[in-house]
Design a protein around this motif. Structure first.
Motif, PDB file in Angstrom:
ATOM      1  N   UNK A   1       0.375 -14.285   7.991  1.00 53.77           N
ATOM      2  CA  UNK A   1       1.815 -14.225   7.689  1.00 53.77           C
ATOM      3  C   UNK A   1       2.381 -15.632   7.829  1.00 53.77           C
ATOM      4  N   UNK A   2       2.960 -16.142   6.762  1.00 54.33           N
ATOM      5  CA  UNK A   2       3.392 -17.545   6.735  1.00 54.33           C
ATOM      6  C   UNK A   2       4.909 -17.637   6.712  1.00 54.33           C
ATOM      7  N   UNK A   3       5.487 -18.305   7.726  1.00 54.05           N
ATOM      8  CA  UNK A   3       6.917 -18.569   7.834  1.00 54.05           C
ATOM      9  C   UNK A   3       7.097 -20.084   7.737  1.00 54.05           C
ATOM     10  N   UNK A   4       7.678 -20.602   6.642  1.00 57.18           N
ATOM     11  CA  UNK A   4       7.733 -22.048   6.458  1.00 57.18           C
ATOM     12  C   UNK A   4       8.903 -22.734   7.133  1.00 57.18           C
ATOM     13  N   UNK A   5       9.778 -21.966   7.830  1.00 58.31           N
ATOM     14  CA  UNK A   5      10.996 -22.600   8.324  1.00 58.31           C
ATOM     15  C   UNK A   5      11.812 -23.112   7.158  1.00 58.31           C
ATOM     16  N   UNK A   6      12.426 -24.271   7.320  1.00 54.73           N
ATOM     17  CA  UNK A   6      13.208 -24.873   6.231  1.00 54.73           C
ATOM     18  C   UNK A   6      12.359 -25.902   5.503  1.00 54.73           C
ATOM     19  N   UNK A   7      11.368 -25.415   4.778  1.00 55.54           N
ATOM     20  CA  UNK A   7      10.495 -26.308   4.031  1.00 55.54           C
ATOM     21  C   UNK A   7       9.780 -25.513   2.945  1.00 55.54           C
ATOM     22  N   UNK A   8       9.236 -26.251   2.015  1.00 54.04           N
ATOM     23  CA  UNK A   8       8.355 -25.665   1.005  1.00 54.04           C
ATOM     24  C   UNK A   8       6.942 -26.230   1.165  1.00 54.04           C
ATOM     25  N   UNK A   9       6.512 -26.374   2.407  1.00 49.92           N
ATOM     26  CA  UNK A   9       5.161 -26.852   2.693  1.00 49.92           C
ATOM     27  C   UNK A   9       4.176 -25.720   2.430  1.00 49.92           C
ATOM     28  N   UNK A  10       3.265 -25.932   1.508  1.00 52.65           N
ATOM     29  CA  UNK A  10       2.216 -24.948   1.203  1.00 52.65           C
ATOM     30  C   UNK A  10       1.103 -25.109   2.234  1.00 52.65           C
ATOM     31  N   UNK A  11       0.694 -24.047   2.908  1.00 55.15           N
ATOM     32  CA  UNK A  11      -0.328 -24.192   3.950  1.00 55.15           C
ATOM     33  C   UNK A  11      -1.646 -24.685   3.370  1.00 55.15           C
ATOM     34  N   UNK A  12      -2.135 -25.803   3.905  1.00 55.51           N
ATOM     35  CA  UNK A  12      -3.330 -26.417   3.344  1.00 55.51           C
ATOM     36  C   UNK A  12      -4.578 -25.655   3.738  1.00 55.51           C
ATOM     37  N   UNK A  13      -5.421 -25.434   2.775  1.00 50.78           N
ATOM     38  CA  UNK A  13      -6.731 -24.870   3.047  1.00 50.78           C
ATOM     39  C   UNK A  13      -6.776 -23.370   3.185  1.00 50.78           C
ATOM     40  N   UNK A  14      -5.678 -22.671   2.892  1.00 57.46           N
ATOM     41  CA  UNK A  14      -5.714 -21.224   3.013  1.00 57.46           C
ATOM     42  C   UNK A  14      -4.640 -20.595   2.140  1.00 57.46           C
ATOM     43  N   UNK A  15      -4.821 -19.301   1.885  1.00 58.38           N
ATOM     44  CA  UNK A  15      -3.808 -18.494   1.212  1.00 58.38           C
ATOM     45  C   UNK A  15      -3.410 -17.369   2.145  1.00 58.38           C
TER      46      UNK A  15
END
Length: 219
Positions: A133-147
């Motif tokens: 489960x991915x929560x980016x906060x206030x960003x559009x950072x794509x998590x590196x190395x995983x989906x």
């Protein structure tokens, strides 16, 4: 694991009796979200993600409650509380993996999205919860190395436009996306934004599912 969405970016995770609350901000139902919580996790310092006037007194009263935040924010919070409470406020560094109350967390990023060149930047950490489960906060950072299987998607903000939200939704490639950062959308604007997210999400393999404050899902 059970996830409850509260207003704006606040979410509550429950696993095996442990409760972790992420971003209890000033648009959110802070007291309800923190009931029975073991820990608070914060992405960044803005009031819509951490309501200091409400959260810090709760932290002071409840000796079992821990708070985790980016290091500069954690240092600032320690200065605002009495000595016994300071030991329950913990630094989180970018690109680390750790466990809070039996719930796995991994951190990403380090910087808030740009609002305007004249507005100072602040730190921001995105979090992956339980590896899915991915929560980016206030960003559009794509998590590196995983989906991540589940994306918590900031659908409206002073720092974004709809096209950027769509691009982030596509780039993350999650199975399911739920909305966060949505308290500033009114009844007229929300259906317009969500129509795009549903359409483009379907095209690229992500189901966008609207949640209202108080809704609970298994994730």
């Amino acid at each position: 694991m059970k996830m409850t969405k509260y207003s704006h970016s606040c979410v509550r995770f429950e696993k095996d009796g442990a409760v972790l609350v992420l971003d209890p901000g000033n648009f959110s139902e802070v007291e309800e979200a923190l009931e029975g919580a073991a820990a608070i996790l914060v992405t960044h310092e803005h009031a819509d993600h951490l309501d200091r006037p409400r959260v810090l007194p709760i932290l002071s009263r409840r000796e079992e409650l821990q708070l985790y935040a980016p290091a500069p924010l954690a240092a600032s919070l320690r200065e605002a509380v009495e000595e016994p409470v300071r030991g329950r406020i913990h630094d989180v560094q970018p690109d680390t993996a750790f466990e809070i109350a039996g719930i796995g967390v991994r951190s990403f990023g380090g910087q808030h999205a740009l609002i305007h060149p004249l507005i100072p930047m602040v730190g921001n950490l995105a979090y992956l919860i339980e590896g899915r489960i991915y929560h980016p906060g206030d960003s559009f950072v794509v998590p590196n190395g995983l989906t991540a299987a589940t994306l918590l998607l900031p659908i409206h903000a002073p720092w974004s436009k709809v096209g950027e939200v769509i691009d982030f939704l596509i780039s993350c490639g999650a199975d399911t996306a739920y909305p966060i950062h949505d308290a500033l959308l009114n009844g007229n604007g929300r259906p317009i934004v969500e129509k795009h997210l549903e359409r483009f999400g379907k095209m690229y393999g992500t189901q966008y599912v609207r949640l209202a404050p108080g809704d609970v899902v298994d994730v």
